[in-house]
Design a protein around this motif. Sequence first.
Motif, mmCIF file in Angstrom:
data_model
loop_
_atom_site.group_PDB
_atom_site.id
_atom_site.type_symbol
_atom_site.label_atom_id
_atom_site.label_comp_id
_atom_site.label_asym_id
_atom_site.label_seq_id
_atom_site.Cartn_x
_atom_site.Cartn_y
_atom_site.Cartn_z
ATOM 1 N N LEU A 99 0.878 -1.268 0.153
ATOM 2 C CA LEU A 99 0.109 -0.200 0.152
ATOM 3 C C LEU A 99 0.790 1.270 -0.042
ATOM 4 C CD1 LEU A 99 -2.754 1.240 -0.027
ATOM 5 C CD2 LEU A 99 -2.790 1.080 2.834
ATOM 6 N N ALA A 100 2.001 1.414 0.732
ATOM 7 C CA ALA A 100 2.814 2.604 0.771
ATOM 8 C C ALA A 100 3.371 2.693 -0.655
ATOM 9 C CB ALA A 100 4.221 2.052 1.644
ATOM 10 N N ARG A 136 0.908 -5.969 15.941
ATOM 11 C CA ARG A 136 1.870 -4.914 16.505
ATOM 12 C C ARG A 136 2.847 -4.230 15.481
ATOM 13 N NH1 ARG A 136 5.870 -6.775 20.952
ATOM 14 N NH2 ARG A 136 6.710 -8.398 19.681
ATOM 15 N N ASP A 137 2.619 -4.659 14.123
ATOM 16 C CA ASP A 137 3.194 -3.615 13.250
ATOM 17 C C ASP A 137 2.182 -3.405 11.894
ATOM 18 O OD1 ASP A 137 5.331 -2.158 12.528
ATOM 19 O OD2 ASP A 137 6.481 -3.830 11.543
ATOM 20 N N VAL A 138 0.941 -2.910 12.102
ATOM 21 C CA VAL A 138 0.164 -2.799 11.039
ATOM 22 C C VAL A 138 0.625 -1.440 10.382
ATOM 23 C CG1 VAL A 138 -2.187 -2.415 10.193
ATOM 24 C CG2 VAL A 138 -1.677 -3.981 12.031
ATOM 25 N N LYS A 139 0.870 -1.427 9.196
ATOM 26 C CA LYS A 139 1.468 -0.225 8.524
ATOM 27 C C LYS A 139 1.381 -0.348 6.703
ATOM 28 C CE LYS A 139 6.282 -1.415 8.587
ATOM 29 N NZ LYS A 139 7.455 -1.153 9.242
ATOM 30 N N PRO A 140 1.408 0.572 6.045
ATOM 31 C CA PRO A 140 1.172 0.515 4.597
ATOM 32 C C PRO A 140 2.071 -0.372 4.101
ATOM 33 C CG PRO A 140 0.747 2.774 5.223
ATOM 34 C CD PRO A 140 1.306 2.139 6.466
ATOM 35 N N SER A 141 3.241 -0.572 4.249
ATOM 36 C CA SER A 141 4.290 -1.572 3.840
ATOM 37 C C SER A 141 3.937 -2.911 4.142
ATOM 38 C CB SER A 141 5.816 -0.957 4.199
ATOM 39 O OG SER A 141 5.764 -1.147 5.429
ATOM 40 N N ASN A 142 3.124 -3.163 4.868
ATOM 41 C CA ASN A 142 2.843 -4.578 5.437
ATOM 42 C C ASN A 142 1.380 -4.961 4.859
ATOM 43 O OD1 ASN A 142 5.043 -5.234 6.570
ATOM 44 N ND2 ASN A 142 4.766 -4.593 8.680
ATOM 45 N N ILE A 143 0.848 -4.212 4.016
ATOM 46 C CA ILE A 143 -0.383 -4.383 3.391
ATOM 47 C C ILE A 143 -0.207 -4.482 1.706
ATOM 48 C CG2 ILE A 143 -2.694 -3.784 3.158
ATOM 49 C CD1 ILE A 143 -2.573 -2.134 5.485
ATOM 50 N N MET A 144 -0.309 -5.957 1.117
ATOM 51 C CA MET A 144 -0.106 -5.944 -0.138
ATOM 52 C C MET A 144 -1.609 -5.958 -0.905
ATOM 53 S SD MET A 144 3.077 -6.732 -0.130
ATOM 54 C CE MET A 144 3.409 -7.063 -1.834
ATOM 55 N N VAL A 145 -1.585 -5.071 -2.041
ATOM 56 C CA VAL A 145 -2.727 -4.875 -2.750
ATOM 57 C C VAL A 145 -2.648 -5.491 -4.293
ATOM 58 C CG1 VAL A 145 -4.469 -3.454 -3.192
ATOM 59 C CG2 VAL A 145 -3.387 -3.115 -1.224
ATOM 60 N N ARG A 146 -3.451 -6.306 -4.431
ATOM 61 C CA ARG A 146 -3.245 -7.024 -5.678
ATOM 62 C C ARG A 146 -4.254 -6.122 -6.833
ATOM 63 N NH1 ARG A 146 -4.548 -13.202 -4.883
ATOM 64 N NH2 ARG A 146 -6.486 -12.676 -5.778
ATOM 65 N N PRO A 147 -3.896 -6.268 -8.013
ATOM 66 C CA PRO A 147 -4.611 -5.332 -8.966
ATOM 67 C C PRO A 147 -6.172 -5.469 -8.913
ATOM 68 C CG PRO A 147 -2.499 -6.481 -9.940
ATOM 69 C CD PRO A 147 -2.696 -7.085 -8.705
ATOM 70 N N ALA A 198 -3.388 1.571 14.718
ATOM 71 C CA ALA A 198 -2.484 1.486 13.304
ATOM 72 C C ALA A 198 -3.104 1.146 12.412
ATOM 73 C CB ALA A 198 -1.279 0.447 13.801
ATOM 74 N N LEU A 199 -4.307 0.520 12.406
ATOM 75 C CA LEU A 199 -5.226 0.463 11.025
ATOM 76 C C LEU A 199 -5.699 1.988 10.673
ATOM 77 C CD1 LEU A 199 -6.665 -0.848 8.712
ATOM 78 C CD2 LEU A 199 -8.455 -1.625 10.192
ATOM 79 N N GLY A 200 -6.161 2.706 11.694
ATOM 80 C CA GLY A 200 -6.713 4.168 11.464
ATOM 81 C C GLY A 200 -5.317 4.980 10.836
ATOM 82 N N VAL A 201 -4.128 4.893 11.413
ATOM 83 C CA VAL A 201 -3.081 5.689 11.024
ATOM 84 C C VAL A 201 -2.924 5.359 9.595
ATOM 85 C CG1 VAL A 201 -0.435 6.453 11.374
ATOM 86 C CG2 VAL A 201 -2.045 5.791 13.158
ATOM 87 N N THR A 202 -2.987 3.980 9.071
ATOM 88 C CA THR A 202 -2.793 3.505 7.746
ATOM 89 C C THR A 202 -3.530 3.999 6.934
ATOM 90 O OG1 THR A 202 -1.711 1.374 8.711
ATOM 91 C CG2 THR A 202 -2.611 1.225 6.362
ATOM 92 N N MET A 203 -4.845 4.049 7.180
ATOM 93 C CA MET A 203 -5.991 4.564 6.336
ATOM 94 C C MET A 203 -5.789 6.126 6.175
ATOM 95 S SD MET A 203 -9.214 2.446 8.349
ATOM 96 C CE MET A 203 -10.446 3.597 7.579
ATOM 97 N N ALA A 204 -5.451 6.971 7.140
ATOM 98 C CA ALA A 204 -5.118 8.530 6.789
ATOM 99 C C ALA A 204 -3.989 8.654 6.027
ATOM 100 C CB ALA A 204 -4.649 8.709 8.319
ATOM 101 N N HIS A 205 -2.934 7.848 6.142
ATOM 102 C CA HIS A 205 -1.908 7.755 5.333
ATOM 103 C C HIS A 205 -2.205 7.504 3.752
ATOM 104 C CE1 HIS A 205 2.433 6.002 4.194
ATOM 105 N NE2 HIS A 205 1.991 6.922 3.248
ATOM 106 N N VAL A 207 -5.512 7.938 2.358
ATOM 107 C CA VAL A 207 -6.516 8.922 1.566
ATOM 108 C C VAL A 207 -5.866 10.169 1.536
ATOM 109 C CG1 VAL A 207 -8.419 7.380 2.301
ATOM 110 C CG2 VAL A 207 -7.437 9.118 3.861
ATOM 111 N N GLU A 208 -4.816 10.470 2.503
ATOM 112 C CA GLU A 208 -4.120 11.659 2.418
ATOM 113 C C GLU A 208 -2.937 11.904 1.458
ATOM 114 O OE1 GLU A 208 -5.995 14.585 3.660
ATOM 115 O OE2 GLU A 208 -7.490 13.211 4.364
ATOM 116 N N GLY A 209 -2.374 10.898 1.437
ATOM 117 C CA GLY A 209 -1.045 10.611 0.525
ATOM 118 C C GLY A 209 0.292 10.780 1.482
ATOM 119 N N ILE A 210 0.000 11.196 2.779
ATOM 120 C CA ILE A 210 1.118 11.339 3.704
ATOM 121 C C ILE A 210 0.693 10.532 4.979
ATOM 122 C CG2 ILE A 210 2.144 13.502 2.750
ATOM 123 C CD1 ILE A 210 0.786 15.034 4.975
ATOM 124 N N SER A 211 2.053 10.318 5.761
ATOM 125 C CA SER A 211 1.932 9.435 7.071
ATOM 126 C C SER A 211 1.376 10.769 7.987
ATOM 127 C CB SER A 211 3.071 8.875 7.522
ATOM 128 O OG SER A 211 3.076 8.405 8.792
#
Length: 484
Positions: A99-100, A136-147, A198-205, A207-211
Amino acid sequence: MQQRLIANRYALLAELGRGAMGVVWRAQDQLLGRAVALKELHPPQGIAAEERNVLEERMLREARTAGRLNHPAVVTVYDIVRENGRTYLAMELVDASDLATVVERHGPRDSVWMAGVALQVLGALETAHAAGIVHRDVKPSNIMVRPDGAVKLTDFGIAQAMDDPRLTTNGGIVGSPAYMSPDRLSGWEASPASDLWALGVTMAHAVEGISPFERTSTASTLHAIMNEPPVLRLASLALAEVIRGLLTVDPARRLTASQARGMLTAIVQGTAPVPLPRKKKNTAVRVAAVALGVVVLAGAAFAGYQAFKPKNTSAAGSPTTSGTPTSANSTEWSTDTAPLPIGAPLPSRRIATYGRGGDVTQWNLTGTECAKDFLTQGSPVLASVPCDKPHGIQLFSAATPLWDQPKTVAYPGKDWLADFGRKYCNEQFQATASRSKEALGFTALVPTQQEWQAWNDPTTPGRQEVLCVVWKQDRAPLAGTLVG
């Protein structure tokens, strides 16, 4: 060139990624005829044996943890192999970007799209939590999004089973600071609620484009987490409500997984929003602060500070009936309110305002940053300078008094904020002053009503913090930080 074969089974085809501790390969399982991702633990030369053992145990933990979870959004682990002193983890190959990377390459994500991704991650977390496991480490780089939009939550290597001791070599907190919840930073154990933060932070990152909390230093990042709710300009109103619910500082009032699921489902389906149950509000004012370089919850120090209207007391730290005191490092405050001429130095221990229409017209420092110039009437503080170089002032602490209230909360009034600032900055100054043999001046800056109410300004969001600023009483330059 002969293909490298691991365990006489996995043929390495191409390198997918490399980090400080290992390599991930695209490989072919020649026994079952399927493509796999093969993670190879490859620590740098010279690493201590104890640290290497921790890394190996984390890889084993990742295999055990994923093996306990049966959910389409959790990467499947097939096998673990040890060969020639190295450890390998064979897992499901996910042809997807994290996702990052998606945000970096394609910009902020649509709110409905993000709600669909978040629902899948939430499902993986609910499955893990039901099994007694915290990621313990939910963040955009740990979320893979397929096409096709399918999601995989990866890297359970530092996941913590609730009945399993932590894997750290020094007892420290493990995870990515910008995605850690205030409760974790305050020393609480990782929990399902901290994963949801951490999921909330990830969502904000996304949709807003920045952490939303990441800053240039760890100290300023931690300060932002505790004191600076994210500015949501691009998120839809419905998704912003979910994000703010997940980013509630008090974990007891944070959105639950069930509540978040109902709200996210309504966004994806385009149905009416799911109303949140209304919890009785606590009238106590609690404080979150970064002080002395350590994140603390200052609410305990102000547990009895409940009323909006300040009380007149004669205790130390309350307003005095005289002018500005002259004793070095005193914590008595002046009640002189006579207007100052433009350019005049702001006196020590006299409440001043900052922001739109304030004594200090603009304030851009965060964390425990320093500035070159002194505080003067009608002048802004726009840029920081290194604290190990000569400077005039230092922001030694800051707090958001109404951090557990919505940003739309009414301005509590300058008098109330001033009373809060005297008590709070006095306490923080006592520790700061003990680090210096110099006579120090300090004061509290409180936001103006215009600054407070401009929290949603799209270009320069207003601030709602009380700031504690210190300098040398003789206005000579400071040569180093006063904050440990």
